[in-house]
Design a protein around this motif. Structure first.
Motif, PDB file in Angstrom:
ATOM      1  N   GLY A 179      18.982   0.353  -4.761  1.00  0.00           N
ATOM      2  CA  GLY A 179      18.540  -1.025  -4.935  1.00  0.00           C
ATOM      3  C   GLY A 179      19.695  -1.997  -5.068  1.00  0.00           C
ATOM      4  N   TRP A 180      19.355  -3.212  -5.479  1.00  0.00           N
ATOM      5  CA  TRP A 180      20.329  -4.304  -5.505  1.00  0.00           C
ATOM      6  C   TRP A 180      21.133  -4.263  -6.802  1.00  0.00           C
ATOM      7  CZ3 TRP A 180      18.255  -9.484  -3.083  1.00  0.00           C
ATOM      8  CH2 TRP A 180      17.590  -9.196  -1.891  1.00  0.00           C
ATOM      9  N   GLN A 181      22.028  -3.297  -6.924  1.00  0.00           N
ATOM     10  CA  GLN A 181      22.857  -3.184  -8.120  1.00  0.00           C
ATOM     11  C   GLN A 181      24.106  -2.381  -7.796  1.00  0.00           C
ATOM     12  OE1 GLN A 181      20.763  -1.046 -11.215  1.00  0.00           O
ATOM     13  NE2 GLN A 181      19.740   0.279  -9.744  1.00  0.00           N
ATOM     14  N   ASP A 182      25.085  -2.463  -8.707  1.00  0.00           N
ATOM     15  CA  ASP A 182      26.355  -1.770  -8.505  1.00  0.00           C
ATOM     16  C   ASP A 182      26.245  -0.276  -8.758  1.00  0.00           C
ATOM     17  OD1 ASP A 182      28.305  -3.897  -7.870  1.00  0.00           O
ATOM     18  OD2 ASP A 182      27.795  -4.665  -9.858  1.00  0.00           O
ATOM     19  N   PHE A 183      25.534   0.109  -9.807  1.00  0.00           N
ATOM     20  CA  PHE A 183      25.472   1.508 -10.223  1.00  0.00           C
ATOM     21  C   PHE A 183      24.033   1.906 -10.538  1.00  0.00           C
ATOM     22  CE2 PHE A 183      29.693  -0.006 -11.437  1.00  0.00           C
ATOM     23  CZ  PHE A 183      30.525   0.993 -10.940  1.00  0.00           C
ATOM     24  N   THR A 184      23.730   3.186 -10.361  1.00  0.00           N
ATOM     25  CA  THR A 184      22.440   3.724 -10.778  1.00  0.00           C
ATOM     26  C   THR A 184      22.578   5.220 -10.993  1.00  0.00           C
ATOM     27  OG1 THR A 184      20.066   3.666 -10.307  1.00  0.00           O
ATOM     28  CG2 THR A 184      21.511   4.323  -8.515  1.00  0.00           C
ATOM     29  N   LEU A 185      21.562   5.812 -11.615  1.00  0.00           N
ATOM     30  CA  LEU A 185      21.507   7.252 -11.844  1.00  0.00           C
ATOM     31  C   LEU A 185      20.486   7.876 -10.895  1.00  0.00           C
ATOM     32  CD1 LEU A 185      21.450   7.325 -15.762  1.00  0.00           C
ATOM     33  CD2 LEU A 185      23.421   7.742 -14.258  1.00  0.00           C
ATOM     34  N   SER A 186      20.707   9.143 -10.571  1.00  0.00           N
ATOM     35  CA  SER A 186      19.761   9.886  -9.736  1.00  0.00           C
ATOM     36  C   SER A 186      19.795  11.350 -10.127  1.00  0.00           C
ATOM     37  CB  SER A 186      20.113   9.737  -8.254  1.00  0.00           C
ATOM     38  OG  SER A 186      19.309  10.587  -7.456  1.00  0.00           O
ATOM     39  N   GLY A 239       0.807  -1.213   0.000  1.00  0.00           N
ATOM     40  CA  GLY A 239       0.000   0.000   0.000  1.00  0.00           C
ATOM     41  C   GLY A 239       0.840   1.262   0.000  1.00  0.00           C
ATOM     42  N   TYR A 240       1.892   1.288   0.816  1.00  0.00           N
ATOM     43  CA  TYR A 240       2.736   2.473   0.879  1.00  0.00           C
ATOM     44  C   TYR A 240       3.827   2.476  -0.191  1.00  0.00           C
ATOM     45  CZ  TYR A 240       5.776  -0.713   3.491  1.00  0.00           C
ATOM     46  OH  TYR A 240       6.539  -1.783   3.871  1.00  0.00           O
ATOM     47  N   ALA A 241       3.969   1.360  -0.911  1.00  0.00           N
ATOM     48  CA  ALA A 241       4.967   1.262  -1.974  1.00  0.00           C
ATOM     49  C   ALA A 241       4.491   0.211  -2.975  1.00  0.00           C
ATOM     50  CB  ALA A 241       6.336   0.875  -1.415  1.00  0.00           C
ATOM     51  N   PRO A 242       4.781   0.423  -4.261  1.00  0.00           N
ATOM     52  CA  PRO A 242       4.355  -0.563  -5.260  1.00  0.00           C
ATOM     53  C   PRO A 242       5.193  -1.832  -5.173  1.00  0.00           C
ATOM     54  CG  PRO A 242       5.698   1.143  -6.285  1.00  0.00           C
ATOM     55  CD  PRO A 242       5.468   1.572  -4.863  1.00  0.00           C
ATOM     56  N   PRO A 243       4.636  -2.971  -5.595  1.00  0.00           N
ATOM     57  CA  PRO A 243       5.426  -4.199  -5.599  1.00  0.00           C
ATOM     58  C   PRO A 243       6.528  -4.130  -6.646  1.00  0.00           C
ATOM     59  CG  PRO A 243       3.346  -4.550  -6.725  1.00  0.00           C
ATOM     60  CD  PRO A 243       3.275  -3.180  -6.129  1.00  0.00           C
ATOM     61  N   VAL A 244       7.568  -4.931  -6.445  1.00  0.00           N
ATOM     62  CA  VAL A 244       8.622  -5.054  -7.452  1.00  0.00           C
ATOM     63  C   VAL A 244       8.080  -5.893  -8.597  1.00  0.00           C
ATOM     64  CG1 VAL A 244      10.956  -5.887  -7.940  1.00  0.00           C
ATOM     65  CG2 VAL A 244      10.431  -4.864  -5.704  1.00  0.00           C
ATOM     66  N   ALA A 245       8.170  -5.400  -9.812  1.00  0.00           N
ATOM     67  CA  ALA A 245       7.704  -6.144 -10.977  1.00  0.00           C
ATOM     68  C   ALA A 245       8.685  -7.262 -11.311  1.00  0.00           C
ATOM     69  CB  ALA A 245       7.545  -5.208 -12.171  1.00  0.00           C
ATOM     70  N   LEU A 246       8.175  -8.345 -11.864  1.00  0.00           N
ATOM     71  CA  LEU A 246       9.055  -9.425 -12.304  1.00  0.00           C
ATOM     72  C   LEU A 246      10.049  -8.882 -13.326  1.00  0.00           C
ATOM     73  CD1 LEU A 246       6.520 -12.388 -12.666  1.00  0.00           C
ATOM     74  CD2 LEU A 246       8.234 -12.052 -10.867  1.00  0.00           C
ATOM     75  N   GLY A 247      11.304  -9.235 -13.134  1.00  0.00           N
ATOM     76  CA  GLY A 247      12.351  -8.765 -14.027  1.00  0.00           C
ATOM     77  C   GLY A 247      12.938  -7.423 -13.658  1.00  0.00           C
ATOM     78  N   GLU A 248      12.372  -6.783 -12.611  1.00  0.00           N
ATOM     79  CA  GLU A 248      12.893  -5.488 -12.176  1.00  0.00           C
ATOM     80  C   GLU A 248      13.880  -5.654 -11.026  1.00  0.00           C
ATOM     81  OE1 GLU A 248      12.461  -2.405 -13.532  1.00  0.00           O
ATOM     82  OE2 GLU A 248      11.576  -3.614 -15.150  1.00  0.00           O
ATOM     83  N   THR A 249      14.744  -4.645 -10.856  1.00  0.00           N
ATOM     84  CA  THR A 249      15.752  -4.671  -9.796  1.00  0.00           C
ATOM     85  C   THR A 249      15.094  -4.635  -8.422  1.00  0.00           C
ATOM     86  OG1 THR A 249      17.243  -3.441 -11.267  1.00  0.00           O
ATOM     87  CG2 THR A 249      17.823  -3.526  -8.931  1.00  0.00           C
ATOM     88  N   MET A 250      15.551  -5.474  -7.517  1.00  0.00           N
ATOM     89  CA  MET A 250      15.081  -5.437  -6.138  1.00  0.00           C
ATOM     90  C   MET A 250      15.408  -4.078  -5.519  1.00  0.00           C
ATOM     91  SD  MET A 250      13.509  -8.199  -5.054  1.00  0.00           S
ATOM     92  CE  MET A 250      13.724  -8.070  -3.269  1.00  0.00           C
TER      93      MET A 250
END
Length: 358
Positions: free
Chosen positions: A108-115, A70-81
């Motif tokens: 999230g569960w990855q080495d790099f991301t953009l913000s 409810g307070y956050a959307p579920p993680v979609a299949l194939g998407e980063t945790m």
């Protein structure tokens, strides 16, 4: 999980762990998948972040279900945790963020991301160099702030009152007990096993801790709370809640932060008896204040409330009044097993994944 290259082989790649399948009950390694791809490049107004430490938290199990909490959307299949991180700015096209700076992020569960910087809290100013940056994911971050909001802002324990918290050696519960003691209340913990209970009393300073696996658990809890329970910080549910209900004093406060006993579906050995009448009767007859809360609602504009909390908690940790315990999992690829172990109650303190050296 599928085989992946070594750290040396993926120096120029971004590894990410995605949700491969919806768990049925407790998560399994086959519910996760590792993917690799190129490291993204920041556009104008963006920064490239490298994950140094990743937070593992019980709420992640809820986000793996088809319908989110409810307070956050579920993680979609194939998407980063998803997950909170301590990250380093490695490239910047943002006017206010310099390369090399550390930030509290949601990479999230990855080495790099953009913000674009809007969800980042810089950690360089006001952070004591002697404290590990990863504490910003634990006692100085969301779990510590959750304990602060639920206990001090909502429940407001008074000196001499009895505060009970389950999962007492976990990321949130450990802070609840220590903050209760700091403010003059009795802290009674509930934990799974004698070793955890000893840790709660001898290291964290709880007045008492009861092993929830003990066959006479309810009786032991009643003995430890001879004057009743004034505050029950709810983050477990299950049999602990059943034992707490008859011990609540008139006017008791129950901040509800979670119910981990139910996250994987029906509890092992759960009673078929409907407990709702007992709960409602207790709330009514004892004028209990039962209040759910989501800590994200309390961060304040530009993290202002979180910043003020961090200043206080820094001081308490440095003075030795709060013990900040971490369980460190080494390597991004160990995050799935780390989450599985966390949900099974195999860790002490805050669970963090060391993804890269700070």
């Amino acid at each position: 999980m599928n085989p992946t290259p070594s750290d040396a082989q993926v120096a120029a790649l971004n590894r990410r762990i995605v949700l491969a399948a919806r768990p049925e009950g407790a998560p399994r390694l086959s519910d996760f998948r590792v993917e690799t791809g190129p490291v993204p490049e920041p556009a104008h107004g963006e920064v490239l972040l490298q994950t140094l430490a990743l937070s593992l938290d019980p709420y992640m199990r809820n986000l793996m279900d088809p319908v989110g909490p409810g307070y956050a959307p579920p993680v979609a299949l194939g998407e980063t945790m998803v997950g909170g991180t301590v990250s380093r700015v490695v490239a910047s096209r943002h006017p206010d963020l310099r390369p090399g700076g550390l930030v509290l992020a949601n990479a999230g569960w990855q080495d790099f991301t953009l913000s674009d910087g809007s969800d980042l809290l810089p950690l360089d100013s006001g952070s004591a160099p002697a404290l590990p940056p990863s504490l910003s994911l634990g006692a100085l971050g969301m779990p510590g702030f959750t304990a602060h909001v639920g206990l001090l802002d909502l429940a407001q324990p008074r000196p001499g009152e009895t505060v009970v918290v389950a999962a007492a050696t976990g990321a949130v519960g450990a802070n609840v007990g220590q903050l209760a003691r700091l403010h003059g209340a009795r802290a009674v913990g509930v934990a799974g096993g004698a070793d955890k209970c000893r840790h709660a009393v001898q290291v964290l300073g709880f007045d008492a801790c009861i092993d929830r696996h003990a066959p006479d658990f309810a009786q032991r809890l009643a003995q430890a709370c001879a004057q009743g329970i004034d505050v029950y910080f709810e983050n477990v549910g299950g049999a602990v809640l059943d034992a707490v209900l008859p011990l609540l004093n008139p006017g008791a406060r129950v901040p509800v932060c979670g119910f981990i006993a139910h996250y994987n579906g029906p509890m092992e050995g759960a009673s078929a008896t409907d407990q709702r009448p007992a709960l409602l009767a207790t709330v009514l007859q004892k004028r209990v204040r039962l209040q759910g809360f989501i800590v994200l609602d309390h961060y304040g504009e530009r993290f202002e409330h979180l910043r003020r909390f961090r200043e206080r908690m820094h001081r308490w940790i440095e003075e030795g009044r709060v013990h900040a315990q971490e369980h460190v999992v080494d390597g991004l690829l160990q995050a799935p097993q780390g989450l599985i172990d966390l949900l099974a109650g195999r860790h002490l303190g805050k669970t963090v994944v060391r993804v890269a050296e700070a």
